[in-house]
Design an enzyme around this catalytic site. Structure first.
Site, mmCIF file in Angstrom:
data_model
loop_
_atom_site.group_PDB
_atom_site.id
_atom_site.type_symbol
_atom_site.label_atom_id
_atom_site.label_comp_id
_atom_site.label_asym_id
_atom_site.label_seq_id
_atom_site.Cartn_x
_atom_site.Cartn_y
_atom_site.Cartn_z
ATOM 1 N N ASP A 31 0.623 -1.223 0.008
ATOM 2 C CA ASP A 31 -0.087 -0.088 0.054
ATOM 3 C C ASP A 31 0.933 1.361 -0.025
ATOM 4 O OD1 ASP A 31 -2.242 -1.957 0.223
ATOM 5 O OD2 ASP A 31 -1.897 -1.755 2.259
ATOM 6 N N HIS A 59 -4.690 -1.667 -6.324
ATOM 7 C CA HIS A 59 -3.827 -0.636 -6.461
ATOM 8 C C HIS A 59 -4.759 0.650 -7.203
ATOM 9 C CE1 HIS A 59 -2.401 -3.655 -9.246
ATOM 10 N NE2 HIS A 59 -2.863 -3.011 -10.203
ATOM 11 N N ARG A 162 1.379 -29.829 -4.571
ATOM 12 C CA ARG A 162 1.312 -30.487 -5.897
ATOM 13 C C ARG A 162 -0.211 -31.044 -6.207
ATOM 14 N NH1 ARG A 162 6.510 -33.354 -4.543
ATOM 15 N NH2 ARG A 162 5.593 -33.788 -2.658
ATOM 16 N N GLN A 262 1.724 -6.444 -2.727
ATOM 17 C CA GLN A 262 2.112 -6.350 -1.517
ATOM 18 C C GLN A 262 3.577 -5.685 -1.086
ATOM 19 O OE1 GLN A 262 0.942 -9.619 -2.711
ATOM 20 N NE2 GLN A 262 -1.099 -8.681 -2.281
ATOM 21 N N ARG A 374 -10.559 -2.017 5.086
ATOM 22 C CA ARG A 374 -10.215 -2.032 6.553
ATOM 23 C C ARG A 374 -9.248 -0.558 6.602
ATOM 24 N NH1 ARG A 374 -7.283 -7.819 7.268
ATOM 25 N NH2 ARG A 374 -6.747 -7.377 5.384
ATOM 26 N N ASP A 403 3.207 14.688 0.551
ATOM 27 C CA ASP A 403 2.326 15.758 0.749
ATOM 28 C C ASP A 403 1.466 15.794 2.071
ATOM 29 O OD1 ASP A 403 1.543 13.751 -1.206
ATOM 30 O OD2 ASP A 403 -0.501 15.032 -1.211
ATOM 31 N N VAL A 503 4.671 13.827 -4.742
ATOM 32 C CA VAL A 503 3.992 15.212 -3.995
ATOM 33 C C VAL A 503 2.472 15.240 -3.894
ATOM 34 C CG1 VAL A 503 6.238 16.403 -3.444
ATOM 35 C CG2 VAL A 503 4.530 16.553 -5.524
HETATM 36 P P1 IMP Z 1 -3.389 -12.744 2.229
HETATM 37 O O1 IMP Z 1 -2.577 -12.114 1.281
HETATM 38 O O2 IMP Z 1 -4.911 -12.428 1.954
HETATM 39 O O3 IMP Z 1 -3.223 -14.177 2.628
HETATM 40 O O4 IMP Z 1 -3.370 -12.058 3.621
HETATM 41 C C1 IMP Z 1 -1.938 -12.304 4.422
HETATM 42 C C2 IMP Z 1 -1.555 -10.753 4.959
HETATM 43 O O5 IMP Z 1 -1.075 -9.868 4.090
HETATM 44 C C3 IMP Z 1 -2.719 -9.964 5.735
HETATM 45 O O6 IMP Z 1 -2.099 -9.194 6.703
HETATM 46 C C4 IMP Z 1 -3.172 -8.978 4.791
HETATM 47 O O7 IMP Z 1 -3.562 -7.838 5.251
HETATM 48 C C5 IMP Z 1 -1.761 -8.761 3.817
HETATM 49 N N1 IMP Z 1 -2.097 -8.346 2.647
HETATM 50 C C6 IMP Z 1 -2.428 -9.011 1.437
HETATM 51 N N2 IMP Z 1 -2.436 -8.125 0.461
HETATM 52 C C7 IMP Z 1 -2.157 -7.024 0.792
HETATM 53 C C8 IMP Z 1 -2.028 -5.765 0.076
HETATM 54 O O8 IMP Z 1 -2.309 -5.686 -1.108
HETATM 55 N N3 IMP Z 1 -1.614 -4.627 0.921
HETATM 56 C C9 IMP Z 1 -1.293 -4.673 2.205
HETATM 57 N N4 IMP Z 1 -1.413 -5.856 3.060
HETATM 58 C C10 IMP Z 1 -1.817 -7.036 2.138
#
Ligand code: IMP
Length: 518
Positions: A31, A59, A162, A262, A374, A403, A503
């Site tokens: 994020d 995104h 597998r 991620q 969330r 910013d 910015v």
């Molecule tokens: P999962 O990927 O759904 O199995 O979640 C596992 C952990 O990764 C959790 O803490 C999610 O909040 C975090 N997570 C998964 N995808 C994202 C993302 O795109 N941004 C931030 N956290 C993520």
């Protein structure tokens, strides 16, 4: 002032090759605003690749003034012009319904998606993966990970064990049905240990198409799954091919951009395990997901937020504003933006109370999950974690969202931790290191058994009040801000180059940093 396209092109001249391979990856907990930079760099790329993860990611990209949220399709798709290919690669996991919905939404908004390609080896998220993900979280109590509930973990688990299905199976009905039968037998055995009414509740929910795959007697309706998935296959078949081969053949002949999902600290191999996602979302993991090798990369961009961080879900977060209170609120399963407004109506960005300050920062920076809605936990920039993340090799730094902090009177940067373990476990053995109370750590030890007991040590800086959103070069930034940048990138001797500062959300709200400017 040169136009944006010219500015990016000039900026990229620090890469000597005409045809390049770049990766863009988050160095924190995800994020960090990758979408904007993938979008920027995609303007010059010929091929854009989403390498790992699935629709757990989200995104946001500003496209013709409108916000668009993508989960699976590379954000480069908005430059869907002839010859520019967008790939979802082998390392990704795909819930076909989400993918098809995205394609159709894009098509309806005038983006044809005709240059989309999907790896025949990308892994299929199946209905039982979603049930397994959701039920294990529902039953995990205080040790829950806080997953997105999209079936990501079980899909990777089935792959390694597998018993997974891949995109290519959608093109071969008999193979699909044979593999499906075997995998479902396994899933049923695991699910037999759970309360059947809870299993049913998950299966008839909206996230599983209101029971489309549910059968009272056999739990999973194999015919219904096969029918739906094979129909998905019909829709997706023009896009499916051997992308590993295509990418290998394109290196050195095309400009290729690898898009992360991620972040490094959530990588299954490098993150705060077990509080991680199930893919290797490191820079190396991206390459592997695309079927490429580390040595082929020309530059690896690592993204961090400007002077603050966020985390969604469970797991240690030493600089979290409001500490445990914030963790409980954000992960309690009830918090929404609206409820937060009611519970913390007066939260102020300069509040003395860290919980209130964290809430206010979240509001100002709009830090609510793009996938789940969330609230994201907020905290100050953590240099011990950054030092650790820089080991990944993604050391061309992009700093985003600066910013957002305009108007904060005091900026805190965590430069080290003091290890303060619980009295119950006064020492902890980490390999050949014995950690005891009072030890100062400059680089994070990523093990949650350590990280949860790390008290951040801060250096404080005065903030700035000037609007920086129109600034386009480093020397025009407020001096207080430049001082903080110098502290981070000079005094701390981080082994990296600050290359881009964001910015504002729009593509043009970007400072490209010259070689000797910081
Ligand atoms: P999962 O990927 O759904 O199995 O979640 C596992 C952990 O990764 C959790 O803490 C999610 O909040 C975090 N997570 C998964 N995808 C994202 C993302 O795109 N941004 C931030 N956290 C993520």
């Amino acid at each position: 002032m040169k136009n944006l396209y010219e500015r990016i092109r000039l900026f990229l001249t620090f890469i000597i090759n005409e045809f390049w391979l770049l990766s863009v990856n988050c160095l924190q907990f995800g994020d960090t605003g990758k979408g904007k930079f993938v979008d920027l760099l995609a303007r010059l790329a010929n091929i854009i690749v989403r390498c790992t993860g699935g629709d757990n990611a989200g995104h946001t990209v500003i496209c013709k003034g409108q916000e668009k949220v993508f989960h699976l399709i590379p954000s480069g798709i908005i430059h869907d012009v002839d010859g520019k290919i967008n790939i979802i690669a082998t390392g990704a996991v795909i819930y076909p319904k989400t993918l098809i919905d995205e394609v159709k939404t894009l098509q309806a908004s005038g983006i044809p998606c005709k240059n989309l390609r999907i790896s025949l080896k990308a892994k299929l998220i199946m209905p039982y993966h979603i049930v397994l993900d959701r039920i294990s979280e529902a039953k995990a109590g205080s040790s829950k990970i806080g997953t997105t509930g999209k079936g990501i973990g079980p899909t990777y688990e089935y792959h390694v064990a597998r018993r997974g299905l891949i995109m290519n199976d959608l093109l071969n009905p008999e193979v699909f049905k044979r593999k499906l039968k075997k995998a479902v037998e396994h899933a049923k055995k695991v699910l037999a240990s759970y309360d059947p009414s809870l299993v049913k509740e998950i299966m008839v929910h909206e996230h599983l198409e209101f029971g489309a795959y549910y059968q009272e007697q056999n739990l999973f309706d194999l015919d219904a799954i096969a029918e739906k998935y094979l129909a998905y296959g019909d829709f997706l078949s023009p896009y499916i091919l051997d992308t590993d081969k295509f990418l290998q053949e394109s290196v050195g002949k095309k400009r290729i951009l690898l898009e992360g999902a991620q972040g490094y600290l959530l990588s299954v191999d490098n993150g705060t395990y077990p509080y991680v996602t199930s893919s290797d979302c490191s820079h190396t993991g991206l390459l592997k997901g695309a079927g490429l090798e580390n040595y082929q990369v020309d530059a690896a961009f690592g993204i961090i937020k400007g002077f603050y961080m966020t985390r969604v879900g469970g797991g240690p977060f030493p600089t979290e504003m409001g500490g445990e209170e914030s963790d409980k609120w954000c992960n309690g399963g009830v918090a929404t933006r609206q409820l937060e407004l009611e519970k913390y109506p007066n939260a102020d960005i300069n509040d003395e109370d860290p919980m209130n300050q964290g809430v206010a920062l979240r509001r100002v920076a709009n830090e609510y999950g793009a996938t789940t809605g969330r609230p994201r936990r907020t905290g100050w920039l953590d240099l011990p974690l950054l030092r650790y993340s820089l080991r990944s090799g993604a050391n061309e730094i992009i700093m985003t969202k600066l910013d957002v902090l305009t108007g904060i009177e005091k900026i805190k940067i965590c430069y080290a931790y003091e290890y303060q373990p619980a009295t119950l476990y006064p020492v902890y053995q980490f390999g050949n290191k014995l950690l005891s109370s009072g030890v100062i750590l400059y680089e994070a030890i990523i093990d949650p058994e350590v990280l949860q007991y790390c008290k951040p040590l801060y250096r404080e800086f005065p903030g700035w009040t000037e609007d920086i959103s129109k600034v386009r070069d480093v020397k025009s930034l407020p001096q207080n801000l430049i001082d903080i940048l110098k502290y981070i990138f000079w005094e701390n001797n981080l082994n990296c180059n600050l290359r881009i500062i964001s910015v504002g959300p729009a593509p043009d709200d970007t400072i490209f940093v010259g070689d000797d400017e910081i």
